[in-house]
Design a protein around this motif. Structure first.
Motif, PDB file in Angstrom:
ATOM      1  N   LYS A 608       0.852  -1.178   0.000  1.00  0.00           N
ATOM      2  CA  LYS A 608       0.000   0.000   0.000  1.00  0.00           C
ATOM      3  C   LYS A 608       0.888   1.227   0.000  1.00  0.00           C
ATOM      4  CE  LYS A 608      -3.821   2.273   0.142  1.00  0.00           C
ATOM      5  NZ  LYS A 608      -4.664   2.285  -1.056  1.00  0.00           N
ATOM      6  N   ALA A 609       0.925   1.926  -1.115  1.00  0.00           N
ATOM      7  CA  ALA A 609       1.698   3.157  -1.150  1.00  0.00           C
ATOM      8  C   ALA A 609       0.997   4.209  -0.299  1.00  0.00           C
ATOM      9  CB  ALA A 609       1.838   3.646  -2.586  1.00  0.00           C
ATOM     10  N   SER A 610       1.784   5.083   0.278  1.00  0.00           N
ATOM     11  CA  SER A 610       1.217   6.115   1.137  1.00  0.00           C
ATOM     12  C   SER A 610       0.686   7.240   0.266  1.00  0.00           C
ATOM     13  CB  SER A 610       2.282   6.640   2.091  1.00  0.00           C
ATOM     14  OG  SER A 610       1.786   7.751   2.784  1.00  0.00           O
ATOM     15  N   PHE A 611      -0.454   6.993  -0.364  1.00  0.00           N
ATOM     16  CA  PHE A 611      -0.965   8.031  -1.248  1.00  0.00           C
ATOM     17  C   PHE A 611      -1.529   9.202  -0.460  1.00  0.00           C
ATOM     18  CE2 PHE A 611      -4.713   5.372  -0.594  1.00  0.00           C
ATOM     19  CZ  PHE A 611      -5.701   6.305  -0.366  1.00  0.00           C
ATOM     20  N   CYS A 612      -1.858   8.974   0.805  1.00  0.00           N
ATOM     21  CA  CYS A 612      -2.441  10.077   1.569  1.00  0.00           C
ATOM     22  C   CYS A 612      -2.249   9.827   3.050  1.00  0.00           C
ATOM     23  CB  CYS A 612      -3.925  10.213   1.245  1.00  0.00           C
ATOM     24  SG  CYS A 612      -4.743  11.508   2.187  1.00  0.00           S
ATOM     25  N   LEU A 613      -1.285  10.499   3.635  1.00  0.00           N
ATOM     26  CA  LEU A 613      -1.108  10.464   5.088  1.00  0.00           C
ATOM     27  C   LEU A 613      -1.852  11.656   5.658  1.00  0.00           C
ATOM     28  CD1 LEU A 613       2.679   9.673   5.704  1.00  0.00           C
ATOM     29  CD2 LEU A 613       0.749   8.322   6.478  1.00  0.00           C
ATOM     30  N   GLU A 614      -2.897  11.410   6.436  1.00  0.00           N
ATOM     31  CA  GLU A 614      -3.653  12.529   6.985  1.00  0.00           C
ATOM     32  C   GLU A 614      -4.281  12.149   8.314  1.00  0.00           C
ATOM     33  OE1 GLU A 614      -6.785  13.661   4.377  1.00  0.00           O
ATOM     34  OE2 GLU A 614      -7.958  11.847   4.711  1.00  0.00           O
ATOM     35  N   ASP A 615      -4.733  13.152   9.032  1.00  0.00           N
ATOM     36  CA  ASP A 615      -5.429  12.948  10.302  1.00  0.00           C
ATOM     37  C   ASP A 615      -6.897  12.663  10.010  1.00  0.00           C
ATOM     38  OD1 ASP A 615      -3.093  13.520  11.715  1.00  0.00           O
ATOM     39  OD2 ASP A 615      -3.523  15.662  11.777  1.00  0.00           O
ATOM     40  N   THR A 616      -7.245  11.382   9.898  1.00  0.00           N
ATOM     41  CA  THR A 616      -8.638  11.027   9.659  1.00  0.00           C
ATOM     42  C   THR A 616      -9.492  11.290  10.889  1.00  0.00           C
ATOM     43  OG1 THR A 616      -7.810   9.264   8.234  1.00  0.00           O
ATOM     44  CG2 THR A 616     -10.140   9.215   8.779  1.00  0.00           C
ATOM     45  N   ASN A 617      -8.975  10.921  12.060  1.00  0.00           N
ATOM     46  CA  ASN A 617      -9.697  11.130  13.319  1.00  0.00           C
ATOM     47  C   ASN A 617      -8.721  11.615  14.375  1.00  0.00           C
ATOM     48  OD1 ASN A 617     -10.910   8.309  12.076  1.00  0.00           O
ATOM     49  ND2 ASN A 617     -12.509   9.743  12.698  1.00  0.00           N
ATOM     50  N   ALA A 627      -4.107  17.167   5.980  1.00  0.00           N
ATOM     51  CA  ALA A 627      -5.171  16.741   5.084  1.00  0.00           C
ATOM     52  C   ALA A 627      -4.625  16.751   3.661  1.00  0.00           C
ATOM     53  CB  ALA A 627      -6.384  17.656   5.205  1.00  0.00           C
ATOM     54  N   CYS A 628      -5.092  15.823   2.837  1.00  0.00           N
ATOM     55  CA  CYS A 628      -4.517  15.650   1.501  1.00  0.00           C
ATOM     56  C   CYS A 628      -5.156  16.544   0.452  1.00  0.00           C
ATOM     57  CB  CYS A 628      -4.647  14.201   1.075  1.00  0.00           C
ATOM     58  SG  CYS A 628      -3.824  13.066   2.193  1.00  0.00           S
ATOM     59  N   ALA A 629      -6.317  17.082   0.765  1.00  0.00           N
ATOM     60  CA  ALA A 629      -7.018  17.887  -0.228  1.00  0.00           C
ATOM     61  C   ALA A 629      -6.165  19.077  -0.649  1.00  0.00           C
ATOM     62  CB  ALA A 629      -8.351  18.356   0.343  1.00  0.00           C
ATOM     63  N   ASN A 630      -6.269  19.419  -1.934  1.00  0.00           N
ATOM     64  CA  ASN A 630      -5.587  20.590  -2.488  1.00  0.00           C
ATOM     65  C   ASN A 630      -4.075  20.552  -2.280  1.00  0.00           C
ATOM     66  OD1 ASN A 630      -8.135  21.732  -3.213  1.00  0.00           O
ATOM     67  ND2 ASN A 630      -8.379  22.427  -1.094  1.00  0.00           N
ATOM     68  N   PHE A 631      -3.508  19.351  -2.467  1.00  0.00           N
ATOM     69  CA  PHE A 631      -2.062  19.190  -2.351  1.00  0.00           C
ATOM     70  C   PHE A 631      -1.571  19.661  -0.971  1.00  0.00           C
ATOM     71  CE2 PHE A 631       2.326  20.227  -4.264  1.00  0.00           C
ATOM     72  CZ  PHE A 631       2.758  18.919  -4.072  1.00  0.00           C
ATOM     73  N   GLY A 632      -2.341  19.289   0.058  1.00  0.00           N
ATOM     74  CA  GLY A 632      -2.009  19.733   1.411  1.00  0.00           C
ATOM     75  C   GLY A 632      -0.846  18.964   2.009  1.00  0.00           C
ATOM     76  N   GLU A 633      -0.414  19.410   3.180  1.00  0.00           N
ATOM     77  CA  GLU A 633       0.659  18.727   3.893  1.00  0.00           C
ATOM     78  C   GLU A 633       0.176  17.360   4.374  1.00  0.00           C
ATOM     79  OE1 GLU A 633       3.704  19.388   4.288  1.00  0.00           O
ATOM     80  OE2 GLU A 633       3.859  21.452   3.604  1.00  0.00           O
ATOM     81  N   GLN A 634       1.064  16.377   4.307  1.00  0.00           N
ATOM     82  CA  GLN A 634       0.719  15.032   4.738  1.00  0.00           C
ATOM     83  C   GLN A 634       1.452  14.686   6.028  1.00  0.00           C
ATOM     84  OE1 GLN A 634       0.757  11.882   1.879  1.00  0.00           O
ATOM     85  NE2 GLN A 634       0.132  13.188   0.168  1.00  0.00           N
ATOM     86  N   GLY A 635       0.797  13.879   6.841  1.00  0.00           N
ATOM     87  CA  GLY A 635       1.392  13.445   8.096  1.00  0.00           C
ATOM     88  C   GLY A 635       0.312  12.906   9.021  1.00  0.00           C
ATOM     89  N   VAL A 636       0.743  12.444  10.205  1.00  0.00           N
ATOM     90  CA  VAL A 636      -0.182  11.981  11.240  1.00  0.00           C
ATOM     91  C   VAL A 636       0.224  12.664  12.541  1.00  0.00           C
ATOM     92  CG1 VAL A 636      -1.200  10.015  12.434  1.00  0.00           C
ATOM     93  CG2 VAL A 636      -0.365   9.737  10.087  1.00  0.00           C
TER      94      VAL A 636
END
Length: 726
Positions: A608-617, A627-636
């Motif tokens: 699973k490539a890390s296509f989107c690292l984001e704070d889901t919850n 958040a990944c929207a609009n080429f946003g910063e990625q991370g947890v």
């Protein structure tokens, strides 16, 4: 938590470094301590440090509001009551404060009114004591040896063993020799009059050794140790549970002009210690039977250095944490010795080394100091007094000085040199940062042309370095015999960036177990997944778009329980755009999904490539930062979850070619160690998998360090999982 910049350095040998500065130990400007029962750190005689000397507080006009201020400054939530008339014994030295008058909202006792420093008409029979609530204040950090030192603590600084015998001089670490104490900057000897094994136990604990053995003093007398007369300490009396010799009763040598000698008929005190298993030479048997033959039921997690970390215990076949209520140096020392280290130099509160997951097994641990294991100490169940993981206890143990920070020898000659960057990666950088005392490695550099370095250290003295990541120093890693650096060094020299904290990812095992199911998915819906290598090789030879693939699907939820955010190794300018799914990959391979036989051979795999690292919850009160929207910063973010639902492309293992049978389902996060973490042992999740050709069952799902290997599923849990039809 305040951000601190990483320590970035061009890696040279000799490897010398200083540990990061310690954090303040109390909340006020004046240091306080309670002198009382060792098993109850929340009560005792109140003492104040002023002008470098400890003194007491008079009980005149002292009441609950003054006790409340003192308790809060000491790191406790509140005061329960106070005690007058020297209930905890009469102190020594000055009576620093009298007629203390607080409103109750002050942050430290020196903000309250009083007669002034040293102005008092009291005697020590009026020394006040306080009893605090055992629960620690969230802002309180730790109890250190420096906070616990007795009257000699201001002057008695360090202890060492001076080897006398030739065999002891060649041993590393030094485990036997004459005791020497650093006093006002000078090393002094200790008289052996009245010396006991309890004294030896304290000395060995300070030096990082868990236990001691008797010494043949007659043999040392033959070595003419009695001719010395420069003894400073005349007699030491320890209980054996003290974390530092300054806590023992110490009698200084007679003053000048006295006729009797400092050590009549005696000699140097000589001590022999037993090194723990981490620090013994290879293939060396212990000097006596120890308590390490069986796997310990306690462990340390998320510490940057050997001998430090969050305390976790194994109970009911599951690992859990320890609450910091009443956590102190005595109980922490029992943990340290159980694990083969010395006594504790710091007992940490408030999840200082990160929060754990799962149960909180113990609270209000009350060790006396001689217990062999933490389970021998009285304690409450963690659920009995409302502990949360923000109260997880941790410890920093004394460890032996192995000499790794002093030098690396090349052909028997110590000199500075550089390290070839071939094979240099994060695991090697982790060892380098640990050896330097600089925390966790966050980057491993293979090119260091942008650092000038030291001219006399340009020669490559180490190459082919390959570490497992657990070594104490680079010298313990595998490396080339004769140095061979094919690119010749120069700009290709190894470098590291270190930081005192790191993220820590762990998966939600229960969610994987409860969401697994089978899907027969048409090839017409799998073109993008095929392009991103999410199907087995046999899919290449199918008649597209006709046919289907059988997929084992599931959801994953990844939690960051570390102390810093989990961020991709590269910036947005280096992310790769994937046109088919129209998203960026910040880490090319973020997880491995595998199906293994019971002996560990792969029968199916996926990634699973890390296509989107984001704070889901994120929990209530914690704001989502990535958040990944609009080429946003990625991370947890620390404390947040990143969730990958079962219906996302590539969130599966392709089992089309797998026959019925019993298997092991395995997920590994951050498999190539591309991003530094404080603990990689919990990055793997495994489940027992049963596949009958039509249905699949996942059970006994657990992270790599949650359960012992033989943990079994209960019948009730197994019945809940029998609904995974295609």
């Amino acid at each position: 938590m305040a951000w601190s910049p990483p320590a970035t350095l061009f890696l040279f040998l000799l490897l010398l470094g200083q540990p990061p500065p310690s954090r303040p130990q109390s909340l006020g400007t004046t240091k306080l301590r309670l002198v009382g029962p060792e098993s109850k750190p929340e009560e005792g005689r109140l003492e104040v440090l002023h002008q470098g000397q400890w003194g007491t507080v008079c009980d005149d006009n002292f009441a609950i509001q003054e006790a409340t201020v003192a308790c809060r400054q000491l790191g406790f939530e509140a005061a329960l009551t106070w005690a007058h008339s020297a209930k905890y014994g009469q102190g020594e030295g000055p009576i620093w404060l009298d007629n203390v008058r607080c409103v109750g909202t002050e942050s430290s006792l020196d903000q309250c009114g009083s007669n002034g420093w040293g102005v008092s008409d009291c005697s020590h029979s009026e020394d006040v004591g306080v009893i605090c609530h055992p629960r620690r204040h969230r802002g309180y950090l730790s109890e250190t040896v420096s906070n616990a030192l007795g009257p000699q603590g201001r002057r008695l600084e360090e202890v060492r063993l001076k080897p006398i015998l030739a065999s002891a001089k060649q041993h590393s670490p030094v485990t036997e020799g004459a005791v020497e104490v650093k006093y006002e900057g000078h090393w002094r000897q200790v008289c052996d009059q009245g010396w006991t094994m309890n004294n030896s136990r304290v000395v060995c604990g300070m030096l990082g050794f868990p236990s001691e053995v008797p010494v043949d003093s007659h043999y040392y007398r033959l070595k003419s140790l009695t001719n010395k007369n420069s003894f400073w300490i005349h007699q030491v009396t320890c209980l054996g549970t003290e974390p530092h010799m300054a806590n023992c009763q110490v009698q200084v040598a007679p003053a000048r002009g006295k006729l009797r000698p400092a050590c009549p008929g005696g000699m140097h005190a000589v001590v022999s210690c037993v090194a723990g298993p981490h620090f013994r030479p290879p293939k060396t048997k212990p000097q006596r039977k120890g308590s390490w033959a069986e796997e310990p039921r306690v462990r340390l997690r998320s510490g940057a250095q050997v001998g430090e970390g969050r305390v976790e215990v194994l109970m009911n076949r599951q690992w859990g944490t320890v609450c910091d209520h009443r956590w102190n140096l005595i109980s922490a020392s029992v943990v340290c010795r159980q694990l083969g280290f010395g006594s504790a130099r710091e007992a940490l509160f408030g999840a200082r080394l990160g929060q754990g997951l799962g149960p909180i097994h113990l609270s209000e641990v009350r060790c006396r100091g001689y217990e062999r294991t933490l389970s021998d100490c009285p304690a409450l169940e963690g659920s009995q007094n409302g502990c949360q993981h923000e109260n997880d206890a941790a410890v920093r143990c004394n460890v032996p000085n192995m000499g790794f920070q002093n030098q690396v020898e090349v052909n028997g000659v110590p000199r500075w040199g550089s390290v070839c960057s071939e094979n240099w990666g994060l695991t090697e950088a982790m060892v380098a940062c640990r050896q330097l005392g600089l925390g966790f490695a966050i980057h491993a550099y293979k090119e260091t042309w942008f650092w000038s370095g030291t001219p006399r250290a340009q020669e490559v003295v180490m190459s082919g370095v390959r570490c497992s990541g657990t070594e104490l120093a680079l010298q313990q890693c595998q490396r080339h015999g004769p140095v061979h650096c094919s690119h010749g060094g120069g700009r290709f020299l190894a470098g590291v960036s270190c930081m005192d904290s790191a993220p820590d990812l762990v998966m939600n095992a229960q969610l994987v177990q409860e969401t697994a199911y089978l899907e027969d998915r048409p090839l017409s819906q799998l073109y993008c997944a095929h392009e991103e290598n999410c199907l087995s090789k046999s899919a290449d030879h199918m008649d597209w778009p006709y046919g289907y693939r059988r997929l084992l699907r599931f959801s994953t939820q990844i939690y960051n329980l570390g102390r810093t955010d989990f961020r991709p190794k590269t910036g947005r300018d280096s992310w790769v755009w994937h046109q088919c799914h129209r998203h960026y990959h910040s880490i090319e391979v973020f997880t491995h999904y595998d199906l293994l036989t019971l002996n560990g051979s792969k029968v199916a795999e996926g990634h699973k490539a890390s296509f989107c690292l984001e704070d889901t919850n994120c929990p209530t009160g914690l704001q989502r930062r990535y958040a990944c929207a609009n080429f946003g910063e990625q991370g947890v973010t620390v404390g947040c979850w990143d969730t990958y639902r079962h219906d996302i492309d590539c969130q599966w293992v392709d089992i089309t070619d797998v026959g019925p049978g019993n298997y092991i389902f395995q997920v590994i996060v951050n498999p190539h160690y591309e991003v530094a973490e404080s603990d990689f042992s919990n990055n793997m999740l495994q489940c027992r998998c049963k596949y009958d050709g039509h249905r699949v069952w996942l059970h006994n799902c657990h992270t790599g360090n949650s359960y012992p290997a033989n943990a079994e599923l209960s019948l009730e849990q197994e019945q809940r999982l029998r609904n995974n039809l295609i």
